[in-house]
Design a protein around this motif. Structure first.
Motif, mmCIF file in Angstrom:
data_model
loop_
_atom_site.group_PDB
_atom_site.id
_atom_site.type_symbol
_atom_site.label_atom_id
_atom_site.label_comp_id
_atom_site.label_asym_id
_atom_site.label_seq_id
_atom_site.Cartn_x
_atom_site.Cartn_y
_atom_site.Cartn_z
ATOM 1 N N PHE A 72 -0.581 -8.165 -4.305
ATOM 2 C CA PHE A 72 -1.165 -6.985 -3.673
ATOM 3 C C PHE A 72 -1.324 -7.139 -2.161
ATOM 4 C CE2 PHE A 72 -4.739 -3.988 -2.795
ATOM 5 C CZ PHE A 72 -4.042 -2.834 -3.098
ATOM 6 N N ALA A 73 -1.700 -8.322 -1.680
ATOM 7 C CA ALA A 73 -1.835 -8.525 -0.235
ATOM 8 C C ALA A 73 -0.486 -8.298 0.450
ATOM 9 C CB ALA A 73 -2.370 -9.927 0.057
ATOM 10 N N HIS A 74 0.588 -8.762 -0.175
ATOM 11 C CA HIS A 74 1.931 -8.548 0.367
ATOM 12 C C HIS A 74 2.303 -7.067 0.334
ATOM 13 C CE1 HIS A 74 6.202 -9.343 1.155
ATOM 14 N NE2 HIS A 74 6.460 -8.478 0.189
ATOM 15 N N PHE A 75 1.953 -6.400 -0.745
ATOM 16 C CA PHE A 75 2.204 -4.958 -0.906
ATOM 17 C C PHE A 75 1.579 -4.187 0.258
ATOM 18 C CE2 PHE A 75 0.313 -0.973 -2.472
ATOM 19 C CZ PHE A 75 1.400 -0.310 -3.013
ATOM 20 N N LEU A 76 0.320 -4.480 0.579
ATOM 21 C CA LEU A 76 -0.356 -3.791 1.679
ATOM 22 C C LEU A 76 0.280 -4.115 3.024
ATOM 23 C CD1 LEU A 76 -4.142 -4.095 0.743
ATOM 24 C CD2 LEU A 76 -2.635 -2.107 0.467
ATOM 25 N N THR A 105 8.839 -0.358 2.358
ATOM 26 C CA THR A 105 8.488 0.088 1.006
ATOM 27 C C THR A 105 8.705 -1.068 0.045
ATOM 28 O OG1 THR A 105 9.191 2.338 1.559
ATOM 29 C CG2 THR A 105 8.909 1.813 -0.775
ATOM 30 N N PRO A 106 7.660 -1.807 -0.302
ATOM 31 C CA PRO A 106 7.819 -2.995 -1.148
ATOM 32 C C PRO A 106 8.018 -2.640 -2.618
ATOM 33 C CG PRO A 106 5.509 -2.616 -0.705
ATOM 34 C CD PRO A 106 6.262 -1.573 0.078
ATOM 35 N N ASN A 107 8.438 -3.634 -3.392
ATOM 36 C CA ASN A 107 8.589 -3.474 -4.830
ATOM 37 C C ASN A 107 7.685 -4.492 -5.519
ATOM 38 O OD1 ASN A 107 9.472 -3.397 -7.548
ATOM 39 N ND2 ASN A 107 11.392 -2.487 -6.863
ATOM 40 N N PRO A 108 6.445 -4.102 -5.855
ATOM 41 C CA PRO A 108 5.503 -5.086 -6.418
ATOM 42 C C PRO A 108 5.913 -5.636 -7.777
ATOM 43 C CG PRO A 108 4.586 -2.870 -6.509
ATOM 44 C CD PRO A 108 5.833 -2.767 -5.684
ATOM 45 N N ASP A 109 6.752 -4.897 -8.537
ATOM 46 C CA ASP A 109 7.172 -5.393 -9.856
ATOM 47 C C ASP A 109 8.001 -6.668 -9.730
ATOM 48 O OD1 ASP A 109 5.933 -3.405 -11.366
ATOM 49 O OD2 ASP A 109 7.588 -2.027 -11.069
ATOM 50 N N VAL A 110 8.821 -6.758 -8.685
ATOM 51 C CA VAL A 110 9.624 -7.963 -8.468
ATOM 52 C C VAL A 110 8.715 -9.151 -8.199
ATOM 53 C CG1 VAL A 110 11.304 -9.064 -6.939
ATOM 54 C CG2 VAL A 110 11.651 -6.683 -7.651
ATOM 55 N N LEU A 111 7.730 -8.957 -7.318
ATOM 56 C CA LEU A 111 6.784 -10.037 -6.991
ATOM 57 C C LEU A 111 5.905 -10.393 -8.177
ATOM 58 C CD1 LEU A 111 5.206 -9.703 -3.423
ATOM 59 C CD2 LEU A 111 6.487 -11.609 -4.389
ATOM 60 N N CYS A 112 5.476 -9.389 -8.936
ATOM 61 C CA CYS A 112 4.617 -9.647 -10.094
ATOM 62 C C CYS A 112 5.339 -10.528 -11.107
ATOM 63 C CB CYS A 112 4.195 -8.333 -10.746
ATOM 64 S SG CYS A 112 3.112 -8.554 -12.175
ATOM 65 N N ASN A 113 6.620 -10.262 -11.319
ATOM 66 C CA ASN A 113 7.377 -11.103 -12.254
ATOM 67 C C ASN A 113 7.471 -12.530 -11.749
ATOM 68 O OD1 ASN A 113 7.936 -9.234 -14.305
ATOM 69 N ND2 ASN A 113 9.628 -8.357 -13.152
ATOM 70 N N ARG A 114 7.787 -12.690 -10.464
ATOM 71 C CA ARG A 114 7.962 -14.036 -9.918
ATOM 72 C C ARG A 114 6.641 -14.800 -9.842
ATOM 73 N NH1 ARG A 114 9.796 -14.548 -3.827
ATOM 74 N NH2 ARG A 114 7.555 -14.588 -3.515
ATOM 75 N N GLU A 115 5.594 -14.125 -9.362
ATOM 76 C CA GLU A 115 4.341 -14.815 -9.065
ATOM 77 C C GLU A 115 3.375 -14.891 -10.244
ATOM 78 O OE1 GLU A 115 3.644 -16.375 -6.168
ATOM 79 O OE2 GLU A 115 5.699 -15.888 -5.578
ATOM 80 N N LEU A 123 -3.720 4.449 -1.635
ATOM 81 C CA LEU A 123 -3.346 3.644 -0.467
ATOM 82 C C LEU A 123 -4.337 3.843 0.680
ATOM 83 C CD1 LEU A 123 -1.066 1.650 0.109
ATOM 84 C CD2 LEU A 123 0.188 3.505 1.216
ATOM 85 N N ALA A 124 -4.894 5.052 0.794
ATOM 86 C CA ALA A 124 -5.834 5.344 1.877
ATOM 87 C C ALA A 124 -7.103 4.497 1.792
ATOM 88 C CB ALA A 124 -6.199 6.825 1.871
ATOM 89 N N ARG A 125 -7.405 3.969 0.610
ATOM 90 C CA ARG A 125 -8.578 3.085 0.474
ATOM 91 C C ARG A 125 -8.388 1.787 1.257
ATOM 92 N NH1 ARG A 125 -10.271 2.907 -5.884
ATOM 93 N NH2 ARG A 125 -10.217 5.149 -6.319
ATOM 94 N N TYR A 126 -7.129 1.380 1.393
ATOM 95 C CA TYR A 126 -6.830 0.082 2.001
ATOM 96 C C TYR A 126 -6.155 0.216 3.369
ATOM 97 C CZ TYR A 126 -7.629 -1.240 -2.843
ATOM 98 O OH TYR A 126 -8.181 -1.401 -4.082
ATOM 99 N N LEU A 127 -5.421 1.311 3.572
ATOM 100 C CA LEU A 127 -4.755 1.562 4.856
ATOM 101 C C LEU A 127 -5.199 2.940 5.337
ATOM 102 C CD1 LEU A 127 -1.118 0.392 4.000
ATOM 103 C CD2 LEU A 127 -2.861 -0.892 5.241
ATOM 104 N N PRO A 128 -6.239 3.012 6.165
ATOM 105 C CA PRO A 128 -6.780 4.310 6.606
ATOM 106 C C PRO A 128 -5.704 5.182 7.253
ATOM 107 C CG PRO A 128 -8.254 2.532 7.225
ATOM 108 C CD PRO A 128 -7.007 1.890 6.703
ATOM 109 N N ALA A 129 -5.761 6.453 6.920
ATOM 110 C CA ALA A 129 -4.756 7.390 7.403
ATOM 111 C C ALA A 129 -4.856 7.591 8.913
ATOM 112 C CB ALA A 129 -4.929 8.730 6.696
#
Length: 372
Positions: free
Chosen positions: A80-84, A92-102, A206-212
């Motif tokens: 998630f930190a990488h996603f943000l 535009t990241p792909n968290p499913d790829v990272l989730c599988n690896r990590e 996303l706005a919770r973590y990256l203010p608009a």
């Protein structure tokens, strides 16, 4: 310590349920393991508790033990930190790829070994074969469900310890097997989108973590059309959420995102799904991961996908001295997006892949030159 030889990742869905059923019926000593990868954020949108109950019910029906592990801290740090960070950088990241690896093929695999198991199994639609001591990742029989794209970061150690019991089945067959076995998950709706967002509004999450931060929406030639609510809420080729009505001097055709300038907070849009600004023929990647441990050659031809479920595209691969790739496509490609993955195939065999860092799309090149 478990007496199981294989630990099945039980997600509470129909796919993992049937994966466990097939292994049990084949006589494999198995146990289930439910992973909690996202801490409940109080929104009421997290389905983890429902999924946990379904996983417990299926294991009870199958007569197998189930274990539980909380990987939410590892998920936050490793995925998630990488996603943000990627969204904040305009990619535009792909968290499913990272989730599988990590997570699924690292922390879950470690947990299975701690329980005394040799193998893990999941409900992914993919296949593994061992040929001459080398583990190969193959596409699933059901091409419409093939998930090898998301698994391309796995290596020899993970694949040689992994079973994909659904690799030879179609999704319709999986649901029918589950129904005939009386599994409560047989009609459960497939999860969609990014796992930790679920069904809720992506922009609100996303706005919770990256203010608009609002900014200008422009055409590629610089004409201002209006304001956007936040440049990192959008991705290349996106049509939804632009809220551009009829614009004087333009045809009444839909608008699409064709570029982002994060430094200047500008979103670029153009009309037409086939806008020339969305097309590229060459991409460059970050360091590539080879499933076999090394590339087949320094320069070779193969097929590639730049997004999930894309038909295979013919290309030439140049492996650069620093381990990154230059990928030259035979035909122009639409909306190749930095942050996503380019995944390489030789027929059914997945060779590996890498994160896309840049393309030769005209507007992207111009923005890079201005930033230099």
């Amino acid at each position: 310590m478990s007496t199981a030889r294989t630990i099945v990742g039980m997600s509470g869905g129909v796919d993992s349920s049937v994966a466990a059923l097939r292994l049990r019926d084949a006589g494999e000593p198995i146990a289930g393991l439910f992973m909690q990868n996202w801490a409940d954020d109080g929104s009421g949108d997290c389905r983890a508790e429902d999924d946990r109950r379904d996983a417990v019910a299926v294991c009870g029906r199958l007569g197998i033990p189930i274990h539980f592990r909380d990987f939410s801290r590892e998920y936050w740090d490793g995925v998630f930190a990488h996603f943000l960070a990627e969204y904040a950088a305009g990619r535009t990241p792909n968290p499913d790829v990272l989730c599988n690896r990590e997570i699924k093929f690292k922390h879950f695999l470690d947990a299975a070994h701690e329980l005394g198991a040799e193998f893990i199994a999941t409900g992914h639609y993919a296949r593994v074969v061992v040929d001459g001591g080398e583990a190969k990742l193959l596409k699933a029989a059901d091409r419409s469900k093939d998930q090898s794209y998301f698994l391309h970061q796995l290596g020899q150690e993970q694949l040689s310890a992994t079973k994909f019991p659904l690799g030879d089945l179609r999704k319709t067959e999986v649901r029918e097997i589950a129904r005939e076995a009386g599994l409560s998950t047989h009609a459960k709706k497939d999860s969609t989108g990014i796992c930790f967002i679920g069904e809720r509004d992506f922009r609100e999450f996303l706005a919770r973590y990256l203010p608009a931060r609002t900014g200008e929406m422009r055409t590629p030639d610089g004409r201002v059309l209006g304001e956007h609510p936040g440049v990192f809420y959008f991705t290349l080729g996106q049509r939804e959420g632009l809220n551009i009505g009829g614009v004087r001097g333009f045809e009444p055709a839909p608008w699409y995102v064709v570029g982002k300038d994060v430094a200047r907070n500008v979103l670029y849009v153009d009309q037409g799904a086939d806008s020339a600004y969305l097309h590229s023929r060459t991409l460059w990647s970050e360091t590539v991961h080879w499933i076999a441990g090394a590339p087949p050659a320094a320069r070779f031809t193969c097929m590639a996908q730049t997004r999930y479920r894309q038909p295979d595209q013919a290309c030439e691969i140049v492996v650069r001295p620093d381990g990154t790739l230059e990928v030259r496509f035979a035909e122009p490609q639409r909306a190749v997006t930095p942050g996503q993955s380019v995944v390489l195939y030789d027929g059914d065999v997945c060779l590996g892949g890498a994160v896309i860092s840049a393309t030769d799309a005209a507007l992207e090149q111009r923005l890079r030159e201005h930033a230099a």
